[in-house]
Design an enzyme around this catalytic site. Structure first.
Site, short mmCIF file in Angstrom:
data_model
loop_
_atom_site.label_atom_id
_atom_site.label_comp_id
_atom_site.label_asym_id
_atom_site.label_seq_id
_atom_site.Cartn_x
_atom_site.Cartn_y
_atom_site.Cartn_z
N ASN A 80 3.67 4.97 -10.34
CA ASN A 80 2.45 4.93 -11.13
C ASN A 80 1.17 4.80 -10.31
O ASN A 80 0.11 5.25 -10.75
CB ASN A 80 2.55 3.75 -12.12
CG ASN A 80 1.23 3.41 -12.73
OD1 ASN A 80 0.69 4.14 -13.55
ND2 ASN A 80 0.67 2.27 -12.33
N LYS A 123 -2.50 15.54 -9.30
CA LYS A 123 -1.70 15.41 -10.50
C LYS A 123 -0.94 16.69 -10.84
O LYS A 123 0.18 16.65 -11.36
CB LYS A 123 -2.56 14.95 -11.67
CG LYS A 123 -3.09 13.52 -11.51
CD LYS A 123 -1.95 12.52 -11.30
CE LYS A 123 -2.43 11.09 -11.21
NZ LYS A 123 -1.32 10.12 -11.06
N ASP A 143 0.87 -1.18 0.00
CA ASP A 143 0.00 0.00 0.00
C ASP A 143 0.91 1.22 0.00
O ASP A 143 1.54 1.53 1.01
CB ASP A 143 -0.90 -0.01 1.22
CG ASP A 143 -1.81 1.21 1.33
OD1 ASP A 143 -1.68 2.13 0.48
OD2 ASP A 143 -2.64 1.27 2.25
N VAL A 144 1.00 1.92 -1.13
CA VAL A 144 1.97 3.01 -1.24
C VAL A 144 1.66 4.18 -0.32
O VAL A 144 2.53 5.02 -0.06
CB VAL A 144 2.10 3.52 -2.69
CG1 VAL A 144 2.58 2.41 -3.61
CG2 VAL A 144 0.79 4.13 -3.19
N TYR A 182 -8.37 14.46 -7.77
CA TYR A 182 -7.45 13.86 -8.74
C TYR A 182 -6.63 14.94 -9.44
O TYR A 182 -5.40 14.85 -9.54
CB TYR A 182 -8.24 13.05 -9.76
CG TYR A 182 -7.39 12.20 -10.67
CD1 TYR A 182 -6.90 10.97 -10.24
CD2 TYR A 182 -7.09 12.61 -11.97
CE1 TYR A 182 -6.13 10.18 -11.07
CE2 TYR A 182 -6.31 11.83 -12.80
CZ TYR A 182 -5.83 10.61 -12.36
OH TYR A 182 -5.06 9.83 -13.18
#
Length: 251
Positions: free
Chosen positions: A88, A160, A61-62, A156
């Protein structure tokens, strides 16, 4: 030549899977990170020939600092060095009007997309700085949303845009250690995440339109090109997108 060592996060599906398979096909050794062990093993199973022997699934789990630490410790113990990180892994929430967005949804996207990318980049940076020969390459997944938003996508889009700042900071701070950092911005690759585009997605004017997609293999091939650059050269930013998607000319 010995196989170079890569870590790909979010390797269990979509862009991460395509990048993993492309790197394995090019002779790389890849540690696959993602939350679902079965999905990681499925990706490995799709690799042909001796590639499977050069793949290692590490459920991660990053967004969890301890899990990220364990991931890179495993890579260090098993392979002794790291040449490439494809940062990613990411997630989203269903489109939500800004005024109705729940804090919990905002926090969840930030934790995975931004904090997770920071944690992995930092762990890779430390490893690349300490190893001999020194250096390596980090590529962050930015997305078209690093440039322009879709409607109802504040979490999101915000993360980003922040990835671009992270990319630039790591690029600058890594120079003296031969650590390169670049960013790939992807538009409408055909993955489970973009499947909804076949039924139509909301546009800036409120209309619902079907959007063109492209084969995700083009992303994997681009990642291999970036990964194989010598450390005295860098693809700082690259956009890979479906040619006819509504990006150029938007608004």
């Amino acid at each position: 030549m010995p196989s170079k060592i890569a870590v790909v996060t979010g390797a269990g599906s979509g862009v991460g899977r395509a990048a993993t398979l492309a790197l394995l096909a090019d002779g790389w050794t890849v540690a696959l990170a993602g939350r679902r062990a079965d999905a990681l093993e499925e990706t490995i199973g799709m690799a042909g020939g001796d590639a499977k022997a050069r793949a290692l699934a590490v459920p991660t789990d990053v967004g969890d600092p301890k899990a990220v630490e364990a991931l890179f410790a495993t890579v260090r113990d098993r392979f002794k060095r790291l040449d490439f990180l494809f940062n990613n892994a990411g997630g989203n929430v269903p489109g939500t009007p800004f005024e109705d967005l729940a804090y919990e949804d905002w926090a969840r996207v930030v934790q995975v997309n931004l904090t997770g990318s920071f944690l992995c980049a930092q762990a890779a940076f430390r490893m690349m700085k300490e190893q001999q020969p020194q250096g390596g390459r980090i590529v962050n997944n930015g997305s078209i949303s690093a440039h322009v938003p879709r409607p109802d996508s504040a979490p999101y889009t915000s993360t980003k845009h922040a990835i671009t700042g992270l990319t630039k900071s790591v690029s600058l701070d890594g120079r003296k250690y031969d650590i390169c950092c670049g960013q790939i911005d992807i538009g409408n690759a055909a993955t489970p995440m973009t499947k909804r585009m076949q039924q139509g997605v909301k546009q800036a004017n409120g209309s619902i339109e079907v959007e063109p997609t492209m084969d995700v293999a083009h992303v994997g091939n681009t990642i291999v090109t970036m990964a194989n650059m010598p450390l005295d050269a860098n693809i700082q930013f690259v956009t890979v997108m479906a040619t006819k998607m509504p990006f150029i000319g938007r608004g």
